[in-house]
Design a protein around this motif. Sequence first.
Motif, mmCIF file in Angstrom:
data_model
loop_
_atom_site.group_PDB
_atom_site.id
_atom_site.type_symbol
_atom_site.label_atom_id
_atom_site.label_comp_id
_atom_site.label_asym_id
_atom_site.label_seq_id
_atom_site.Cartn_x
_atom_site.Cartn_y
_atom_site.Cartn_z
ATOM 1 N N GLN B 3 0.692 -1.209 -0.116
ATOM 2 C CA GLN B 3 0.057 -0.133 0.002
ATOM 3 C C GLN B 3 0.680 1.216 -0.126
ATOM 4 O O GLN B 3 0.526 2.354 -0.383
ATOM 5 C CB GLN B 3 -1.000 0.313 1.234
ATOM 6 C CG GLN B 3 -1.914 -1.183 1.125
ATOM 7 C CD GLN B 3 -2.801 -1.208 2.361
ATOM 8 O OE1 GLN B 3 -2.334 -1.104 3.456
ATOM 9 N NE2 GLN B 3 -4.059 -1.427 2.283
ATOM 10 N N VAL B 4 2.259 1.195 0.581
ATOM 11 C CA VAL B 4 2.939 2.292 0.729
ATOM 12 C C VAL B 4 4.281 1.839 -0.200
ATOM 13 O O VAL B 4 4.858 0.822 0.465
ATOM 14 C CB VAL B 4 3.212 2.665 1.865
ATOM 15 C CG1 VAL B 4 4.007 3.825 2.058
ATOM 16 C CG2 VAL B 4 1.999 3.133 2.748
ATOM 17 N N LYS B 5 4.561 2.319 -1.277
ATOM 18 C CA LYS B 5 5.908 1.864 -1.914
ATOM 19 C C LYS B 5 6.917 3.078 -1.680
ATOM 20 O O LYS B 5 6.649 4.132 -2.613
ATOM 21 C CB LYS B 5 5.576 1.536 -3.419
ATOM 22 C CG LYS B 5 4.876 0.012 -3.612
ATOM 23 C CD LYS B 5 4.909 -0.301 -4.828
ATOM 24 C CE LYS B 5 4.096 -1.543 -5.243
ATOM 25 N NZ LYS B 5 3.749 -1.984 -6.532
ATOM 26 N N GLN B 6 8.266 2.749 -1.423
ATOM 27 C CA GLN B 6 9.181 3.660 -1.359
ATOM 28 C C GLN B 6 10.067 3.373 -2.499
ATOM 29 O O GLN B 6 10.353 2.026 -2.737
ATOM 30 C CB GLN B 6 9.680 3.488 -0.238
ATOM 31 C CG GLN B 6 9.146 4.113 1.009
ATOM 32 C CD GLN B 6 9.803 4.338 2.292
ATOM 33 O OE1 GLN B 6 9.532 3.606 3.410
ATOM 34 N NE2 GLN B 6 11.020 5.336 2.065
ATOM 35 N N SER B 7 10.721 4.230 -3.073
ATOM 36 C CA SER B 7 11.897 3.997 -4.014
ATOM 37 C C SER B 7 12.984 5.480 -3.862
ATOM 38 O O SER B 7 12.534 6.354 -3.504
ATOM 39 C CB SER B 7 11.354 4.033 -5.273
ATOM 40 O OG SER B 7 10.588 5.290 -5.593
ATOM 41 N N PRO B 8 14.176 5.053 -4.120
ATOM 42 C CA PRO B 8 14.686 3.896 -4.113
ATOM 43 C C PRO B 8 14.741 2.970 -3.130
ATOM 44 O O PRO B 8 14.592 3.338 -2.080
ATOM 45 C CB PRO B 8 16.306 4.010 -4.883
ATOM 46 C CG PRO B 8 16.527 5.196 -4.077
ATOM 47 C CD PRO B 8 15.205 6.068 -3.782
ATOM 48 N N PHE B 25 1.690 5.956 -2.839
ATOM 49 C CA PHE B 25 0.436 5.180 -2.037
ATOM 50 C C PHE B 25 -0.526 4.620 -3.029
ATOM 51 O O PHE B 25 -1.049 5.403 -3.985
ATOM 52 C CB PHE B 25 -0.151 6.292 -1.240
ATOM 53 C CG PHE B 25 0.561 6.919 -0.420
ATOM 54 C CD1 PHE B 25 1.050 8.515 -0.718
ATOM 55 C CD2 PHE B 25 1.460 6.454 0.545
ATOM 56 C CE1 PHE B 25 1.908 9.374 -0.026
ATOM 57 C CE2 PHE B 25 2.269 7.581 1.485
ATOM 58 C CZ PHE B 25 2.508 8.549 0.988
ATOM 59 N N SER B 26 -1.061 3.381 -2.414
ATOM 60 C CA SER B 26 -2.163 2.768 -3.293
ATOM 61 C C SER B 26 -3.402 2.933 -2.429
ATOM 62 O O SER B 26 -4.441 2.280 -2.672
ATOM 63 C CB SER B 26 -1.890 1.246 -3.688
ATOM 64 O OG SER B 26 -1.588 0.736 -2.693
ATOM 65 N N ILE B 27 -3.208 3.700 -1.460
ATOM 66 C CA ILE B 27 -4.178 3.841 -0.351
ATOM 67 C C ILE B 27 -4.669 5.334 -0.445
ATOM 68 O O ILE B 27 -3.960 6.217 -0.657
ATOM 69 C CB ILE B 27 -4.169 3.426 1.120
ATOM 70 C CG1 ILE B 27 -2.924 4.007 1.512
ATOM 71 C CG2 ILE B 27 -4.118 1.957 1.162
ATOM 72 C CD1 ILE B 27 -2.410 3.760 2.764
ATOM 73 N N ALA B 28 -6.170 5.613 -0.242
ATOM 74 C CA ALA B 28 -6.399 7.112 0.111
ATOM 75 C C ALA B 28 -5.865 7.473 1.372
ATOM 76 O O ALA B 28 -6.232 6.873 2.254
ATOM 77 C CB ALA B 28 -7.767 7.036 -0.091
ATOM 78 N N THR B 29 -5.136 8.816 1.389
ATOM 79 C CA THR B 29 -4.475 9.279 2.508
ATOM 80 C C THR B 29 -4.622 10.568 2.543
ATOM 81 O O THR B 29 -4.386 11.032 1.575
ATOM 82 C CB THR B 29 -3.098 8.517 2.932
ATOM 83 O OG1 THR B 29 -2.702 8.995 4.198
ATOM 84 C CG2 THR B 29 -2.111 8.960 1.740
ATOM 85 N N THR B 30 -4.697 11.161 3.865
ATOM 86 C CA THR B 30 -4.897 12.692 3.873
ATOM 87 C C THR B 30 -3.574 13.248 4.271
ATOM 88 O O THR B 30 -3.240 14.358 4.235
ATOM 89 C CB THR B 30 -5.983 13.068 4.663
ATOM 90 O OG1 THR B 30 -6.084 12.324 5.790
ATOM 91 C CG2 THR B 30 -7.294 12.664 3.986
ATOM 92 N N THR B 31 -2.625 12.408 5.009
ATOM 93 C CA THR B 31 -1.605 12.804 5.511
ATOM 94 C C THR B 31 -0.461 11.631 5.353
ATOM 95 O O THR B 31 -0.644 10.747 4.994
ATOM 96 C CB THR B 31 -1.545 13.086 7.103
ATOM 97 O OG1 THR B 31 -1.870 11.939 7.697
ATOM 98 C CG2 THR B 31 -2.691 14.052 7.348
ATOM 99 N N VAL B 32 0.842 12.465 5.418
ATOM 100 C CA VAL B 32 2.082 11.398 5.427
ATOM 101 C C VAL B 32 3.099 11.651 6.120
ATOM 102 O O VAL B 32 3.192 13.035 6.807
ATOM 103 C CB VAL B 32 2.762 11.256 3.869
ATOM 104 C CG1 VAL B 32 3.209 12.820 3.569
ATOM 105 C CG2 VAL B 32 3.781 10.534 3.864
ATOM 106 N N GLN B 33 3.759 10.669 7.051
ATOM 107 C CA GLN B 33 4.922 10.959 7.842
ATOM 108 C C GLN B 33 6.044 10.504 7.263
ATOM 109 O O GLN B 33 6.173 9.667 6.732
ATOM 110 C CB GLN B 33 4.695 10.575 8.929
ATOM 111 C CG GLN B 33 3.683 11.110 10.279
ATOM 112 C CD GLN B 33 3.774 10.851 11.409
ATOM 113 O OE1 GLN B 33 2.848 9.995 11.983
ATOM 114 N NE2 GLN B 33 4.888 11.170 12.287
ATOM 115 N N TRP B 34 7.246 11.274 7.397
ATOM 116 C CA TRP B 34 8.594 10.683 6.913
ATOM 117 C C TRP B 34 9.370 10.697 8.280
ATOM 118 O O TRP B 34 9.260 11.534 9.370
ATOM 119 C CB TRP B 34 9.236 11.742 6.226
ATOM 120 C CG TRP B 34 8.766 11.715 4.640
ATOM 121 C CD1 TRP B 34 8.015 12.468 4.028
ATOM 122 C CD2 TRP B 34 9.240 10.723 3.586
ATOM 123 N NE1 TRP B 34 7.710 12.039 2.888
ATOM 124 C CE2 TRP B 34 8.494 11.062 2.579
ATOM 125 C CE3 TRP B 34 10.036 9.866 3.638
ATOM 126 C CZ2 TRP B 34 8.660 10.172 1.241
ATOM 127 C CZ3 TRP B 34 10.591 9.334 2.668
ATOM 128 C CH2 TRP B 34 9.722 9.378 1.233
#
Lengths: 113, 110
Positions: B3-8, B25-34
């Motif tokens: 659902q959450v793909k990181q690259s590289p 993201f393959s999910i609907a999301t309204t926020t993201v954290q790093w």
Amino acid sequence: AQTIHQWPVAEIKAVGSPLSLGCTIKGKSSPNLYWYWQATGGTLQQLFYSITVGQVESVVQLNLSASRPKDDQFILSTEKLLLSHSGFYLCAWSLTGGDTEVFFGKGTRLTVV
Amino acid sequence: GDQVKQSPSALSLQEGTNSALRCNFSIATTTVQWFLQNPRGSLMNLFYLVPGTKENGRLKSTFNSKESYSTLHIRDAQLEDSGTYFCAAPTSGGNYKPTFGKGTSLVVHP
């Protein structure tokens, strides 16, 4: 300021022995609490979450259990450790409600031998 | 699928150079954290984003919710930037379940 304390920092335990890991959050009332597990070199997998005292939801079954005996305390435990339980366990908190920022403790490194 | 793909998945940078990490993201999301995980395992919060851009020192992050991706830009990379960078997004479905990508392992060398 909020502080999150996890104990112990590290454990080496025998297969079949019991385990109890703890997490305490200070400075925040009624937070959401989470347990995450990370295999060496892997991503973080959420195990449990709790939105209130006495209420814990399981996200992934790994022969572990969790309890929230107090508002600021979250415990992860098992009666019989497996080799596959080895890894890094992280406790986290966020404000109540839905989509809010998550903050992590420093983690406990568990080695099962 | 993830659902959450990181690259590289891994990146090697020379000190002083710039680069960008990406999270799809393959999910609907309204926020993201790093987050940045150091070699000891501690997770440092870098950014918490609603759609838009935030900057902190040499780091800048953008979240585009319409196209379902986020980027983390590192400018003038330093040795202390080494570690594993994770992005995470809350999934929907009744419980709050921040889902993590698999991480980008960054090594900055002199």
